[in-house]
Design a protein around this motif. Structure first.
Motif, PDB file in Angstrom:
ATOM      1  N   ARG A  88       0.808  -1.205   0.000  1.00 58.87           N
ATOM      2  CA  ARG A  88       0.000   0.000   0.000  1.00 58.87           C
ATOM      3  C   ARG A  88       0.848   1.265   0.000  1.00 58.87           C
ATOM      4  NH1 ARG A  88      -1.458   4.561   1.927  1.00 58.87           N
ATOM      5  NH2 ARG A  88      -3.627   5.219   1.754  1.00 58.87           N
ATOM      6  N   GLN A  89       1.702   1.398   1.034  1.00 63.78           N
ATOM      7  CA  GLN A  89       2.496   2.620   1.150  1.00 63.78           C
ATOM      8  C   GLN A  89       3.504   2.746   0.010  1.00 63.78           C
ATOM      9  OE1 GLN A  89       2.326   1.730   5.849  1.00 63.78           O
ATOM     10  NE2 GLN A  89       4.079   2.954   5.233  1.00 63.78           N
ATOM     11  N   GLY A  90       4.095   1.634  -0.396  1.00 67.29           N
ATOM     12  CA  GLY A  90       5.026   1.684  -1.516  1.00 67.29           C
ATOM     13  C   GLY A  90       4.334   2.086  -2.806  1.00 67.29           C
ATOM     14  N   THR A  91       3.130   1.560  -3.017  1.00 70.00           N
ATOM     15  CA  THR A  91       2.355   1.938  -4.198  1.00 70.00           C
ATOM     16  C   THR A  91       1.985   3.413  -4.158  1.00 70.00           C
ATOM     17  OG1 THR A  91       1.476  -0.300  -4.434  1.00 70.00           O
ATOM     18  CG2 THR A  91       0.226   1.477  -5.483  1.00 70.00           C
ATOM     19  N   GLU A  92       1.609   3.888  -2.976  1.00 74.09           N
ATOM     20  CA  GLU A  92       1.255   5.304  -2.835  1.00 74.09           C
ATOM     21  C   GLU A  92       2.450   6.198  -3.158  1.00 74.09           C
ATOM     22  OE1 GLU A  92      -1.412   7.878   0.221  1.00 74.09           O
ATOM     23  OE2 GLU A  92       0.103   6.583   1.134  1.00 74.09           O
ATOM     24  N   ALA A  93       3.630   5.829  -2.669  1.00 74.69           N
ATOM     25  CA  ALA A  93       4.823   6.630  -2.940  1.00 74.69           C
ATOM     26  C   ALA A  93       5.144   6.645  -4.429  1.00 74.69           C
ATOM     27  CB  ALA A  93       6.006   6.076  -2.147  1.00 74.69           C
ATOM     28  N   LEU A  94       5.033   5.499  -5.079  1.00 72.26           N
ATOM     29  CA  LEU A  94       5.329   5.428  -6.513  1.00 72.26           C
ATOM     30  C   LEU A  94       4.298   6.200  -7.323  1.00 72.26           C
ATOM     31  CD1 LEU A  94       7.084   4.165  -8.774  1.00 72.26           C
ATOM     32  CD2 LEU A  94       5.450   2.265  -8.809  1.00 72.26           C
ATOM     33  N   ALA A  95       3.021   6.046  -6.979  1.00 70.18           N
ATOM     34  CA  ALA A  95       1.969   6.756  -7.715  1.00 70.18           C
ATOM     35  C   ALA A  95       2.126   8.264  -7.583  1.00 70.18           C
ATOM     36  CB  ALA A  95       0.596   6.314  -7.214  1.00 70.18           C
ATOM     37  N   ALA A  96       2.450   8.733  -6.379  1.00 70.54           N
ATOM     38  CA  ALA A  96       2.650  10.162  -6.181  1.00 70.54           C
ATOM     39  C   ALA A  96       3.843  10.661  -6.985  1.00 70.54           C
ATOM     40  CB  ALA A  96       2.859  10.456  -4.697  1.00 70.54           C
ATOM     41  N   ALA A  97       4.922   9.872  -7.001  1.00 73.72           N
ATOM     42  CA  ALA A  97       6.109  10.263  -7.763  1.00 73.72           C
ATOM     43  C   ALA A  97       5.810  10.268  -9.260  1.00 73.72           C
ATOM     44  CB  ALA A  97       7.258   9.307  -7.452  1.00 73.72           C
ATOM     45  N   ALA A  98       5.017   9.309  -9.727  1.00 77.37           N
ATOM     46  CA  ALA A  98       4.664   9.261 -11.148  1.00 77.37           C
ATOM     47  C   ALA A  98       3.812  10.460 -11.538  1.00 77.37           C
ATOM     48  CB  ALA A  98       3.915   7.964 -11.448  1.00 77.37           C
ATOM     49  N   GLU A  99       2.915  10.858 -10.645  1.00 78.24           N
ATOM     50  CA  GLU A  99       2.086  12.032 -10.933  1.00 78.24           C
ATOM     51  C   GLU A  99       2.945  13.290 -10.992  1.00 78.24           C
ATOM     52  OE1 GLU A  99      -2.014  14.167  -9.312  1.00 78.24           O
ATOM     53  OE2 GLU A  99      -1.424  12.193  -8.569  1.00 78.24           O
ATOM     54  N   ARG A 100       3.887  13.410 -10.058  1.00 76.09           N
ATOM     55  CA  ARG A 100       4.781  14.574 -10.080  1.00 76.09           C
ATOM     56  C   ARG A 100       5.637  14.597 -11.351  1.00 76.09           C
ATOM     57  NH1 ARG A 100       5.408  13.211  -4.526  1.00 76.09           N
ATOM     58  NH2 ARG A 100       7.343  12.070  -4.998  1.00 76.09           N
ATOM     59  N   ALA A 101       6.042  13.406 -11.810  1.00 72.74           N
ATOM     60  CA  ALA A 101       6.910  13.326 -12.988  1.00 72.74           C
ATOM     61  C   ALA A 101       6.141  13.485 -14.294  1.00 72.74           C
ATOM     62  CB  ALA A 101       7.655  11.995 -12.984  1.00 72.74           C
ATOM     63  N   GLY A 102       4.814  13.405 -14.227  1.00 78.14           N
ATOM     64  CA  GLY A 102       4.001  13.581 -15.426  1.00 78.14           C
ATOM     65  C   GLY A 102       4.006  12.397 -16.369  1.00 78.14           C
ATOM     66  N   THR A 103       4.148  11.189 -15.839  1.00 75.05           N
ATOM     67  CA  THR A 103       4.111  10.011 -16.707  1.00 75.05           C
ATOM     68  C   THR A 103       2.741   9.888 -17.355  1.00 75.05           C
ATOM     69  OG1 THR A 103       3.490   8.606 -14.832  1.00 75.05           O
ATOM     70  CG2 THR A 103       5.832   8.754 -15.364  1.00 75.05           C
ATOM     71  N   ARG A 104       2.724   9.359 -18.574  1.00 75.48           N
ATOM     72  CA  ARG A 104       1.462   9.306 -19.333  1.00 75.48           C
ATOM     73  C   ARG A 104       0.637   8.064 -19.037  1.00 75.48           C
ATOM     74  NH1 ARG A 104       0.869   5.484 -22.928  1.00 75.48           N
ATOM     75  NH2 ARG A 104       2.712   4.391 -23.716  1.00 75.48           N
ATOM     76  N   ARG A 105       1.256   7.049 -18.393  1.00 73.69           N
ATOM     77  CA  ARG A 105       0.560   5.776 -18.190  1.00 73.69           C
ATOM     78  C   ARG A 105       1.097   5.095 -16.939  1.00 73.69           C
ATOM     79  NH1 ARG A 105      -4.177   3.194 -19.205  1.00 73.69           N
ATOM     80  NH2 ARG A 105      -4.008   1.292 -20.458  1.00 73.69           N
ATOM     81  N   PHE A 106       0.186   4.507 -16.149  1.00 67.69           N
ATOM     82  CA  PHE A 106       0.554   3.779 -14.938  1.00 67.69           C
ATOM     83  C   PHE A 106      -0.103   2.411 -15.006  1.00 67.69           C
ATOM     84  CE2 PHE A 106       0.671   2.492 -10.566  1.00 67.69           C
ATOM     85  CZ  PHE A 106       1.734   3.170  -9.976  1.00 67.69           C
ATOM     86  N   VAL A 107       0.711   1.365 -15.144  1.00 65.72           N
ATOM     87  CA  VAL A 107       0.207  -0.005 -15.214  1.00 65.72           C
ATOM     88  C   VAL A 107       0.505  -0.674 -13.878  1.00 65.72           C
ATOM     89  CG1 VAL A 107       0.317  -2.215 -16.427  1.00 65.72           C
ATOM     90  CG2 VAL A 107       0.629  -0.068 -17.696  1.00 65.72           C
TER      91      VAL A 107
END
Length: 323
Positions: A88-107
């Motif tokens: 959970r927490q690891g996924t949250e950290a990665l998702a937040a970082a991906a949003e900050r980085a502006g990635t176009r896709r999250f699988v």
């Protein structure tokens, strides 16, 4: 310059299949690994040292990345908090970082266990990870994939089951009435690659496409055909593996080394419905279990994970399939 695909969990069983599939499609990969020296990934894969709790490492992983594939997760833990810390927490950290980085896709690769979070801490933590991704779904253009049991060359998780199916008498910790879906590791990798470039969002349960899943009779029939001799099942009363799991948990706490056998896993094994609810994410030519089983047994034997056969099932023992 090719778009960069960031990936977590690249050194795991499913991750290695995903890496091979994506490199075969000419994708440029950057992987988060704890130790690049022992990761044993292809040279074409760029590595970033760190884990999901390392904010700086996540920023380096995602810098300039076009998309992210999240395969990392805790399969074992000494306690419930350990599962949630990663899943959970690891996924949250990665998702937040991906949003900050502006990635176009999250699988996001979850597990069918998340469908029944009441059964195990693992399943509950995977559901919690899904909830995190759902909360950022639009911002991340996210898709959540729930695979069932994943098997194939290189997998240690399903090794005990495959081993039983190569014996004249198979001891099965589960119920005769159970039905379940399966998927080969290479097919999951193909679905991940498909999802990476697709437009699907939301939650997708996937499998090898077998309508209604499998029952034990079908697996035993396939195993018997492979051996050219009957494989007869003995369905263990739940109390037996439950007792083994209780002892295993105690030993795990004493040694601080968690194992795959625990009471939550036993609860999952004795649940009767693990059939995937098929959606729009599927393959036209999935690997059928009969083919995947034979290939997997051959790989296990070549790798020394299973003994060489005696008697009637001397088949496909010398070819080793790459992960």
């Amino acid at each position: 310059m090719k778009p960069i695909i960031a990936i977590t969990g690249a050194t795991g069983f499913a991750g290695r299949h995903a890496v091979a599939e994506l490199l075969g499609r000419g994708r440029q990969l950057r992987a988060l690994v704890r130790n690049p020296d022992t990761a044993n990934l292809p040279q074409a894969v760029e590595t970033v040292t760190g884990d999901l709790a390392d904010t700086d490492a996540l920023a380096r992983l995602l810098a300039g990345a076009d998309a992210v594939i999240h395969l990392a997760g805790a399969l074992t833990s000494l306690d419930r908090q350990g599962y949630f810390r990663v899943n959970r927490q690891g996924t949250e950290a990665l998702a937040a970082a991906a949003e900050r980085a502006g990635t176009r896709r999250f699988v996001h690769i979850s597990s069918l266990a998340a469908r029944e979070p009441q059964l195990s801490a693992y399943g509950a933590s995977k559901r919690a990870g899904e909830d995190v991704v759902r909360g950022r779904a639009q911002a991340l253009n996210a898709i959540i994939i729930r695979p069932p049991a994943v098997y194939g060359p290189g997998d240690r998780g399903t090794l005990p089951l495959i081993k039983e199916l190569t014996r004249p008498i198979a001891a099965i910790p589960g119920r005769r009435a159970a039905r379940f879906s399966l998927i080969h590791g290479r097919d999951l990798a193909r679905l991940i690659a498909q999802a990476l470039d697709g437009a699907e969002q939301g939650l997708h349960e996937v499998s090898d496409g077998k309508a209604g899943g499998y029952g034990w009779d079908e697996l035993l029939r396939a195993a018997s055909q492979f051996r050219n001799a009957p494989v007869r099942p003995v369905f263990l009363p739940r109390a037996i593996p439950q007792a083994v799991a209780t002892v295993a948990e105690g030993l795990a706490r004493l040694t601080a080394k968690p194992g795959m056998i625990n009471r939550g896993k036993i609860a999952e094994l004795y649940h009767v419905d693990w059939v995937a609810h098929e959606g729009t994410l599927s393959l036209a030519d999935p690997i059928p279990f009969e083919t995947g089983f034979a290939e997997t047994v051959a790989w296990y034997r070549a790798a020394g994970w299973l003994p060489q056969p005696h008697g009637t099932d001397r088949r496909a023992t010398s070819s080793r399939t790459s992960q």
